[in-house]
Design a protein around this motif. Structure first.
Motif, mmCIF file in Angstrom:
data_model
loop_
_atom_site.group_PDB
_atom_site.id
_atom_site.type_symbol
_atom_site.label_atom_id
_atom_site.label_comp_id
_atom_site.label_asym_id
_atom_site.label_seq_id
_atom_site.Cartn_x
_atom_site.Cartn_y
_atom_site.Cartn_z
ATOM 1 N N PHE A 11 0.859 -1.194 0.000
ATOM 2 C CA PHE A 11 0.000 0.000 0.000
ATOM 3 C C PHE A 11 0.894 1.243 0.000
ATOM 4 O O PHE A 11 1.715 1.405 0.902
ATOM 5 N N ILE A 17 -6.515 9.147 -1.082
ATOM 6 C CA ILE A 17 -7.414 10.308 -1.036
ATOM 7 C C ILE A 17 -8.551 10.102 -0.040
ATOM 8 O O ILE A 17 -9.479 10.912 0.025
ATOM 9 N N GLY A 18 -8.487 9.012 0.703
ATOM 10 C CA GLY A 18 -9.467 8.803 1.778
ATOM 11 C C GLY A 18 -10.885 8.562 1.304
ATOM 12 O O GLY A 18 -11.843 8.926 1.984
ATOM 13 N N ASN A 20 -12.509 5.790 1.050
ATOM 14 C CA ASN A 20 -13.187 4.760 1.856
ATOM 15 C C ASN A 20 -13.586 3.493 1.077
ATOM 16 O O ASN A 20 -14.170 2.570 1.644
ATOM 17 N N TYR A 21 -13.298 3.436 -0.221
ATOM 18 C CA TYR A 21 -13.748 2.273 -1.003
ATOM 19 C C TYR A 21 -13.105 0.975 -0.529
ATOM 20 O O TYR A 21 -13.751 -0.074 -0.512
ATOM 21 N N MET A 32 -10.300 3.661 8.151
ATOM 22 C CA MET A 32 -9.962 5.073 7.971
ATOM 23 C C MET A 32 -9.279 5.598 9.220
ATOM 24 O O MET A 32 -9.657 5.253 10.333
ATOM 25 N N CYS A 39 -6.524 6.036 4.623
ATOM 26 C CA CYS A 39 -6.836 4.751 5.221
ATOM 27 C C CYS A 39 -5.577 4.087 5.763
ATOM 28 O O CYS A 39 -4.445 4.495 5.489
ATOM 29 N N CYS A 70 -9.895 0.976 -5.724
ATOM 30 C CA CYS A 70 -9.098 2.166 -5.379
ATOM 31 C C CYS A 70 -8.901 3.069 -6.602
ATOM 32 O O CYS A 70 -8.302 2.655 -7.590
ATOM 33 N N VAL A 72 -7.012 5.592 -7.118
ATOM 34 C CA VAL A 72 -5.659 6.075 -7.390
ATOM 35 C C VAL A 72 -4.642 4.918 -7.497
ATOM 36 O O VAL A 72 -3.436 5.156 -7.587
ATOM 37 N N ILE A 75 -2.997 0.218 -4.186
ATOM 38 C CA ILE A 75 -3.041 -1.063 -3.470
ATOM 39 C C ILE A 75 -2.588 -2.141 -4.454
ATOM 40 O O ILE A 75 -3.191 -2.302 -5.519
HETATM 41 S S1 SF4 Z 1 -9.549 3.002 -1.982
HETATM 42 FE FE1 SF4 Z 1 -7.470 3.852 -2.319
HETATM 43 S S2 SF4 Z 1 -7.687 6.096 -2.181
HETATM 44 FE FE2 SF4 Z 1 -9.554 5.176 -1.342
HETATM 45 S S3 SF4 Z 1 -9.185 5.100 0.873
HETATM 46 FE FE3 SF4 Z 1 -8.543 3.110 0.017
HETATM 47 S S4 SF4 Z 1 -6.366 3.299 -0.490
HETATM 48 FE FE4 SF4 Z 1 -7.168 5.357 -0.138
#
Ligand code: SF4
Length: 79
Positions: A11, A17-18, A20-21, A32, A39, A70, A72, A75
């Motif tokens: 990771f 970007i937080g 939460n997915y 979170m 996260c 995610c 971005v 992961i």
């Molecule tokens: S899905 Fe990706 S961008 Fe969104 S909180 Fe999780 S790690 Fe962060």
């Protein structure tokens, strides 16, 4: 020999970007942080921006869902 191989999650946290997915996909491994709104990969060892943990193979599909969700692409899953 042996059972299923453990899987490793990597990771790259700084770009989170937080959204939460990942938490929605698998809350037993992702949560979170109230501190900085990014996260947390539960149980991970941290080397700067790179957080890694080895987990049981049974978690694979859930973490793959988290990785796919995610936006971005920070992961990564491997053996
Ligand atoms: S899905 Fe990706 S961008 Fe969104 S909180 Fe999780 S790690 Fe962060």
């Amino acid at each position: 020999m042996g059972g299923p191989k453990p899987m490793r999650i990597t990771f790259y946290r700084s770009k989170c970007i937080g959204c939460n997915y990942c938490v929605e996909a698998w809350p037993e491994r992702w949560q979170m942080s109230k501190r900085d709104g990014k996260c947390v990969l539960i149980g991970a060892k941290k080397k700067g921006n790179i957080h890694q943990v080895q987990v049981g193979e049974y978690e694979r599909e859930y973490n793959e869902r988290a990785a796919a969700a995610c936006p971005v692409n920070i992961i990564r899953i491997n053996q």
